[in-house]
Design a protein around this motif. Structure first.
Motif, PDB file in Angstrom:
ATOM      1  N   UNK A   1       0.889  -1.018   0.055  1.00 56.80           N
ATOM      2  CA  UNK A   1      -0.222   0.011   0.075  1.00 56.80           C
ATOM      3  C   UNK A   1       0.939   1.199   0.114  1.00 56.80           C
ATOM      4  N   UNK A   2       0.920   2.106  -1.055  1.00 58.54           N
ATOM      5  CA  UNK A   2       1.827   2.965  -1.330  1.00 58.54           C
ATOM      6  C   UNK A   2       1.057   4.484  -1.192  1.00 58.54           C
ATOM      7  N   UNK A   3      -0.198   4.623  -0.479  1.00 58.12           N
ATOM      8  CA  UNK A   3      -0.907   5.694  -0.662  1.00 58.12           C
ATOM      9  C   UNK A   3      -0.373   6.806  -0.004  1.00 58.12           C
ATOM     10  N   UNK A   4       0.578   6.774   0.793  1.00 65.66           N
ATOM     11  CA  UNK A   4       1.287   7.782   1.565  1.00 65.66           C
ATOM     12  C   UNK A   4       2.596   8.032   1.005  1.00 65.66           C
ATOM     13  N   UNK A   5       3.153   7.684  -0.465  1.00 66.99           N
ATOM     14  CA  UNK A   5       4.392   7.835  -0.937  1.00 66.99           C
ATOM     15  C   UNK A   5       4.967   9.158  -1.065  1.00 66.99           C
ATOM     16  N   UNK A   6       4.043  10.164  -1.144  1.00 69.24           N
ATOM     17  CA  UNK A   6       4.547  11.610  -1.159  1.00 69.24           C
ATOM     18  C   UNK A   6       4.654  12.427  -0.118  1.00 69.24           C
ATOM     19  N   UNK A   7       4.255  11.609   0.955  1.00 70.90           N
ATOM     20  CA  UNK A   7       4.291  12.350   2.361  1.00 70.90           C
ATOM     21  C   UNK A   7       5.382  11.724   3.270  1.00 70.90           C
ATOM     22  N   UNK A   8       6.479  12.323   3.065  1.00 71.07           N
ATOM     23  CA  UNK A   8       7.726  12.012   3.903  1.00 71.07           C
ATOM     24  C   UNK A   8       8.531  13.132   4.216  1.00 71.07           C
ATOM     25  N   UNK A   9       9.054  13.151   5.410  1.00 71.48           N
ATOM     26  CA  UNK A   9       9.958  14.101   5.941  1.00 71.48           C
ATOM     27  C   UNK A   9      11.291  14.100   6.257  1.00 71.48           C
ATOM     28  N   UNK A  10      11.910  15.081   6.639  1.00 70.37           N
ATOM     29  CA  UNK A  10      13.506  15.018   7.123  1.00 70.37           C
ATOM     30  C   UNK A  10      14.258  14.363   6.145  1.00 70.37           C
ATOM     31  N   UNK A  11      13.857  14.495   4.734  1.00 74.26           N
ATOM     32  CA  UNK A  11      15.089  13.829   3.753  1.00 74.26           C
ATOM     33  C   UNK A  11      14.535  12.471   3.623  1.00 74.26           C
ATOM     34  N   UNK A  12      13.883  11.752   4.319  1.00 74.78           N
ATOM     35  CA  UNK A  12      13.759  10.361   4.028  1.00 74.78           C
ATOM     36  C   UNK A  12      12.832   9.980   2.646  1.00 74.78           C
ATOM     37  N   UNK A  13      13.618   8.760   2.118  1.00 73.99           N
ATOM     38  CA  UNK A  13      12.910   8.682   0.652  1.00 73.99           C
ATOM     39  C   UNK A  13      11.806   7.460   0.817  1.00 73.99           C
ATOM     40  N   UNK A  14      10.740   7.618  -0.165  1.00 77.45           N
ATOM     41  CA  UNK A  14       9.815   6.743  -0.029  1.00 77.45           C
ATOM     42  C   UNK A  14      10.621   5.571  -1.250  1.00 77.45           C
ATOM     43  N   UNK A  15      10.378   4.283  -0.896  1.00 73.43           N
ATOM     44  CA  UNK A  15      10.863   3.437  -1.822  1.00 73.43           C
ATOM     45  C   UNK A  15       9.889   2.354  -1.950  1.00 73.43           C
TER      46      UNK A  15
END
Length: 409
Positions: free
Chosen positions: A210-224
């Protein structure tokens, strides 16, 4: 059933389903608010921003076109399926054909379709815990068995391969993987995603991600995306996603599932009998969202990030509460085990909550703030708060919680 024995009014299958705890909390908060009570709701994961104007305009224009007043393919409008395929390549580096896409009535239908299509009675599905409340219910509806693997705040709410290995049996068919996470906001590193994906591939498991929050990351953390990080999975991966969270479109009800052609064809057959096509107007709006700029998303993230820092600081100022800093989504998952068994003064005398459900009910009754207890997502001892509400409500809600919980004896 013997002759003359009355049949149950509700089927056992449906009777066994638990109500969505997050929606129940949100509904209660809204009902109290409608009755004139100054309730502040941290329950629903719903951005307080309006849907961006260009998306709304696309829907208005589509509503005036007669071609969108008719039935359309159950699997989705071709232009939206192409937009989803293009967006998946752009954001995840994962190449799919539009024929591998099924457009659904929100992300929840994608979850239901997926487990209904893949799971046979008795199949086990490993669920990293804390989990979103709908997953286990969808698995049970398909006849499957959810197997919880709990990771607490001590390990950043991130499960390890060793934990997953200990949960595997000869009945295990699927690993559910969610990053960024609802309810914890935890995000797995690229290395962790690859390790888990390769482990699942070696075990011959399907992965539903489930990748529905893929664009919501913080502190330079990457979605993979695990589909990209672990190509060894081949065609045994299904991606779930939607426009609700990224584009503030929770009420528009457009989600999708991406998978191998035979799985998508089977899930489309199911949907053709359940709901048929998603509203054409909503699909056109979703296509506008996916093909448009991410400017509005970036602006919302600035606000989410500000609120994230404020709520973490506010909760950690309370004795007995430990709130890790989330790096994704828009939730905090606070550890309140240090408050259970403590005494709180109420209008009806002293109360000692022993579970997070009792504590959440007490907070709502005493200071009119709605939070979701950990029982909705796994073990007791935690509460989830969404910081997708406005800044003023967030500050006031945290102040009330601080004032009440700070009096624990």
């Amino acid at each position: 059933m013997s002759a003359g024995t009355p049949a149950a009014r509700i089927s056992q299958r449906i009777s066994a389903i638990a109500e969505s705890a997050t929606l129940a909390v949100d509904a209660k908060a809204k009902a109290l608010k409608a009755a004139g009570r100054p309730v502040i709701g941290f329950g629903a994961g719903e951005p307080d921003f309006p849907t961006p104007d260009y998306i709304v305009q696309a829907a208005i224009e589509a509503a005036g076109q007669p071609k969108y007043h008719r039935y359309s393919p159950a699997s989705g409008l071709p232009e939206l399926k192409k937009a989803i395929a293009d967006k998946t390549l752009r954001d995840s580096g994962y190449k799919v054909d539009p024929a591998q896409v099924l457009v659904t009535n929100g992300g929840k239908q994608a979850v239901y379709n997926t487990f209904a299509t893949l799971v046979d009675p008795g199949d086990e599905v490993i669920i990293p815990t804390p989990f979103w409340t709908t997953y286990p219910e969808a698995i049970r509806l398909a006849g499957g068995v959810p197997v919880e693997v709990f990771a607490g705040p001590e390990q950043g709410y991130l499960v390890t391969v060793e934990q997953l290995e200990a949960a595997v049996t000869d009945k295990t068919k699927i690993l559910l993987f969610v990053s960024p996470s609802n309810p914890t906001g935890a995000v797995y590193s690229p290395e962790q995603v690859a390790e888990i994906g390769k482990w699942a591939a070696a075990k011959g498991l399907w992965v539903v991600t489930d990748e529905i929050y893929e664009h919501l990351t913080y502190d330079g953390v990457e979605f993979t995306s695990i589909a990209t990080a672990a190509p060894e999975l081949g065609d045994r991966v299904v991606i779930l996603n939607g426009v609700a969270k990224t584009y503030a479109m929770t009420g528009w009800r457009v989600g999708w599932m991406i998978g191998p052609a035979d799985v998508i064809k089977a899930a489309t057959n199911l949907q053709s009998h359940a709901t048929s096509n998603v509203s054409n107007i909503m699909q056109v709006a979703a296509a506008a969202a996916l093909t448009g700029p991410l400017t509005a998303v970036d602006e919302m993230k600035v606000a989410f990030d500000r609120r994230r820092k404020a709520i973490v600081a506010g909760l950690n100022a309370i004795d007995g509460v430990e709130c890790p800093t989330p790096t994704g989504a828009f939730y905090v998952y606070a550890d309140v085990r240090g408050l259970l068994g403590k005494e709180f003064e109420t209008a009806n005398g002293p109360v000692r909550p022993t579970t997070s459900a009792e504590l959440a009910a007490l907070i709502l009754d005493e200071v009119e703030v709605a939070v979701v207890p950990g029982e909705a997502f796994g073990p007791s001892g935690y509460v989830r708060l969404s910081y997708a509400l406005g800044d003023e409500d967030l500050a006031e809600g945290v102040r009330r919680i601080q004032e009440f919980l700070g009096k624990a004896k």
